[in-house]
Design a protein around this motif. Structure first.
Motif, PDB file in Angstrom:
ATOM      1  N   TYR B 159       0.838  -1.191   0.000  1.00 29.80           N
ATOM      2  CA  TYR B 159       0.000   0.000   0.000  1.00 29.80           C
ATOM      3  C   TYR B 159       0.876   1.245   0.000  1.00 29.80           C
ATOM      4  O   TYR B 159       1.693   1.441   0.898  1.00 29.80           O
ATOM      5  CB  TYR B 159      -0.973  -0.022   1.186  1.00 29.80           C
ATOM      6  N   PRO B 160       0.701   2.088  -1.028  1.00 21.57           N
ATOM      7  CA  PRO B 160       1.597   3.233  -1.215  1.00 21.57           C
ATOM      8  C   PRO B 160       1.332   4.394  -0.254  1.00 21.57           C
ATOM      9  O   PRO B 160       2.250   5.149   0.029  1.00 21.57           O
ATOM     10  CB  PRO B 160       1.314   3.698  -2.652  1.00 21.57           C
ATOM     11  N   SER B 161       0.102   4.557   0.243  1.00 17.98           N
ATOM     12  CA  SER B 161      -0.186   5.743   1.050  1.00 17.98           C
ATOM     13  C   SER B 161      -0.815   5.332   2.376  1.00 17.98           C
ATOM     14  O   SER B 161      -1.367   4.239   2.525  1.00 17.98           O
ATOM     15  CB  SER B 161      -1.141   6.684   0.305  1.00 17.98           C
ATOM     16  N   ARG B 163      -3.502   6.554   3.546  1.00 16.44           N
ATOM     17  CA  ARG B 163      -4.944   6.411   3.295  1.00 16.44           C
ATOM     18  C   ARG B 163      -5.238   4.980   2.826  1.00 16.44           C
ATOM     19  O   ARG B 163      -6.171   4.331   3.305  1.00 16.44           O
ATOM     20  CB  ARG B 163      -5.368   7.434   2.224  1.00 16.44           C
ATOM     21  N   ASN B 164      -4.448   4.502   1.870  1.00 22.46           N
ATOM     22  CA  ASN B 164      -4.661   3.141   1.364  1.00 22.46           C
ATOM     23  C   ASN B 164      -4.522   2.111   2.482  1.00 22.46           C
ATOM     24  O   ASN B 164      -5.311   1.181   2.591  1.00 22.46           O
ATOM     25  CB  ASN B 164      -3.669   2.813   0.249  1.00 22.46           C
ATOM     26  N   ASP B 292       3.205  10.258   4.915  1.00 18.23           N
ATOM     27  CA  ASP B 292       3.339   9.897   3.484  1.00 18.23           C
ATOM     28  C   ASP B 292       4.644  10.442   2.905  1.00 18.23           C
ATOM     29  O   ASP B 292       5.075  11.530   3.257  1.00 18.23           O
ATOM     30  CB  ASP B 292       2.158  10.470   2.678  1.00 18.23           C
TER      31      ASP B 292
END
Lengths: 292, 292, 292, 292
Positions: B159-161, B163-164, B292
């Motif tokens: 998951y890159p962020s 939020r994700n 992030d």
């Protein structure tokens, strides 16, 4: 926001609960996009899939659990038993090979187990092996309790041809030979020769295989080639077709029920401690590998 | 060819042994090319690495081991204990979340454990969890022996962020809620309402969350929101900094040895059974995620 | 087998042709399993997808085509024109940056072009760029014919955060600066200073940026910072919303046809030769990147 | 921050320039971490690597450029010429096969070109092909100018065995046959039979290969098997060893310079328009594929 709703809900009248529950349910579909972050790791078709496990920090683990040196028959037995448990659960493993604290499982090139997904294959093998290792521990280490849960790591490697696969297995068996010869001399020097471990290391520095055979024979009267095959060759597991006679009750029409003996073949796992580098093993068990 | 040499060797005089041993050693380097078939599976930098485990065939496993329905406190405790064992061995897991027979482990986005190799990360987590599950079984299931070694499969998702990642955890907790609400009503209908399992299924077909809350309250006098949080929210494990006072012996120059009390902070795992969908949990534990 | 049929067929009466044709058609489905050897290379969601192209053997190519040193305005123009052609065909490229014989194309993190398949994205970019480079050659190199078709290689890199992406672009622009400063001094030494290329190399060995600025100024009266921005900063392409007034003919009911002027906004590509390492460019064009 | 420095620099005295330049150089190393986001895409060893190109939107492209139907000899020639250009640049392509607007390039299984990196292989092939297509356009389309730069996409597929690779090539040739038979009838119906394209489609709905052969023969007196092999079989490119006699000037000691004739073998690309599904082609060119 959702949190506040949730908090309110704990003390809320029933009507609000409904709203809350719906909220979470709806939220689920809002979150479900995260599924699409999974990536596909399907193994290339028509290749052998090898999963190899290695014990993590087994040097320390073996010391803490009093493993005999250079080989502990209980530990090797437990490794093989755990490997059998893996094969029993995954019939598409056509051959497995183990030595020391490692075990390799070869899935036949045509397997479609778990749709050939690498992560599923390697984690399932690792999990089954690890839980079996703890589960069967006491059968092999009757006097020595297990002090903590051990861990193995795994990896997946693909081999496109029979030659490549055989070379992989040969590589592991050659590794077994080299390490076991070294360990056999090393521990003879320490246990029988009275050397410290660093003195033994020093003695062995720069020696080739022939020197080690020589030292074993002249100093300790050990003929290396008479050492148990299990230690020198590792353990190869394959499926055997075994015939069994089972008794069944049948009732033919217009007859009384009677017992009949039925012969059925069942796959059973057979362990071998022999050379798998040469042709003989593969000629004798020609069904293990599929043709290219 | 090699085989014949090998076979001869078993009965060979010492001079030939030397040749044989050299042969295998040399052979090893000949086979070593198979190493290059391994492929690199390094995870993309600066992404959260999630390893999720799922019990294999746990429906059957739970029946065979007499799990209580809809929730078995022993099983949930054992799952959490096994997850703790994973975290203790891999400190770069910043948060773990479990419910039912699944557990997710989140590695911090900056981790360099195992050089971020996906196969190493997922197999090590799976192995440690599986061996711990068997190892600690008897602590939780004091009356019920383990009948066979269970298995878990694992996968890796990136998951890159933030939020994700939060959405991933929310997805799993929303799933926990939906399943637990369903199971709570289902087993009330069966255990208290005297329905068969298929009748209970039938009753629940097409109902939304609000209907289920209503049924629980009006028919069984159960306020769903008063059910244990552990069942409704699952288990979230994070690291806490705990202060401990330890006693140390010191000997200053020109003084007698004396005891001093030293305060040191130690990371300890803390379990939470609360909402992790909203903001509050993340605000209260703001160190869990990196920015992030 | 099929071959023999095929050979016979060439001389065959019509009835056999039918059989032959069916044969090939049926054969096709027999062969179609090879499709399943394709693997999925979907890019991780919510990451910027960067495709970077590099000229292959452009040192030799530039010599053979008489590129001016240290910078050839025609070549830079052709590179930018080819990059524009890529962007015109793929609107999800949010920014592109080029210098020397390389160009990077950034797809917005939410793009779903080609279902985010890495191979499709990189080959389509490479193809469009390469064919455009040849197609537009004569517009830029009016006197110099293209001697042979040039080649570019491409790669895909993912960046999870805006910071990572900006650092990528900064890396390329810093590279542009360093190389251009070096080349500017190097070619001044050769073209104006009368040094051989190896003498110029020798002079520059071990010099830092400040030394090079100094040499340019004191020996050649060149203020590096007055050199064209295109050379020092490279070329950044972004989309601009441009308003255009177009004339349309309309015919309202019960009226004669008449002309009206309609203002419409159209995306147009704008080239910048400015610093993209600092904040200013990104603040002025805040729509280029999506938030994390 | 850096930006401001940069802006100041434009108007700055020399001392500050030095600082600025150093700043960017140092910044470069600060940014260089982004390199580590590249992932390894090395192809599995000992597998054939196939790169297949497909024209993008070639239906429209062929109409806009007046391609003859059902086959345009100029277009097929240009495709083959571009493929030759690829092979000339990458000698490890052992065979290439093209039909319609697609071309497949097979790298020998032992190739180590670009260290077997998939992205390098596919982009280099695509780039060379695309630039060649434009470069050689006018040689084949002498009357028809190229209106815009065309694009091809590419992909990489691995095949572990000779059987799999041959089946891949058979799949493409069977596809060629099926499409070409269809197109031959379709355009006969339109061009000679006076049907509209939708009427022709209607006529052909549900017909099998035999029906199509029949229609061609009875209605248009065309024997499909007498159609040019290039159309029915596509184009297969392989390397041939060609002997050439070259004249060299030599000057032996104590003799006058003289001319000698030297025979040397050179690899040359040969085009075939024959069946590659059966055994014959592969027996006649047995050096094309390596053994499993």
């Amino acid at each position: 926001m959702l949190l506040k709703t949730a908090c309110v809900c704990v003390r809320a009248p029933r009507l609000q609960q409904r709203a809350f529950s719906c909220g979470v349910a709806m939220a689920k579909s809002k979150f479900e996009y995260v599924r699409n972050f999974e990536t596909d790791d399907t193994c290339l078709k028509n290749c052998y899939i090898v999963v190899r496990l290695d014990g993590r920090n087994f040097h320390k683990f073996s010391e803490q659990h009093g493993f005999l040196k250079p080989n502990d028959k209980r530990a090797l037995g437990l490794m093989a038993r755990s490997a059998e448990s893996v094969m029993d659960n995954m019939e598409d493993v056509c051959v497995a090979y183990g030595q020391s604290d490692e075990f390799s499982f070869v899935f036949k090139r045509s397997t479609n187990l778990f749709k050939r997904r690498a992560s599923k294959l390697m984690t399932h093998v690792t999990s089954q092996f690890s839980s079996s290792f703890v589960f069967y521990w006491a059968e092999y280490f009757t006097e020595q309790p297990l002090l903590y849960p051990p861990s193995f790591d795994g990896r997946v490697v693909l081999y496109p041809s029979n030659r490549n696969l055989r070379d992989y297995l040969s590589w592991r068996q050659a590794d077994c030979h080299i390490n076991n010869l070294y360990n056999t001399v090393f521990w003879a020097l320490v246990q029988k020769g009275g050397l410290s471990t660093s003195q033994a290391e020093e003695r062995l520095r720069g020696t080739v295989a022939g020197d080690k055979n020589e030292m074993l024979f002249s100093e300790f009267n050990i003929n290396y080639n008479s050492e148990p095959q299990q230690y020198r060759k590792g353990t190869t597991l394959i499926w055997n077709m075994a015939e069994e006679v089972v008794t069944k009750k049948v009732k033919p029409a217009n007859e009384n029920e009677k017992e009949v003996h039925v012969t059925r073949t069942r796959r059973k796992i057979a362990a071998h401690h022999c050379d798998i580098i040469g042709e003989q093993f593969w000629e004798e068990h020609s069904g293990v590998l599929e043709s290219d």
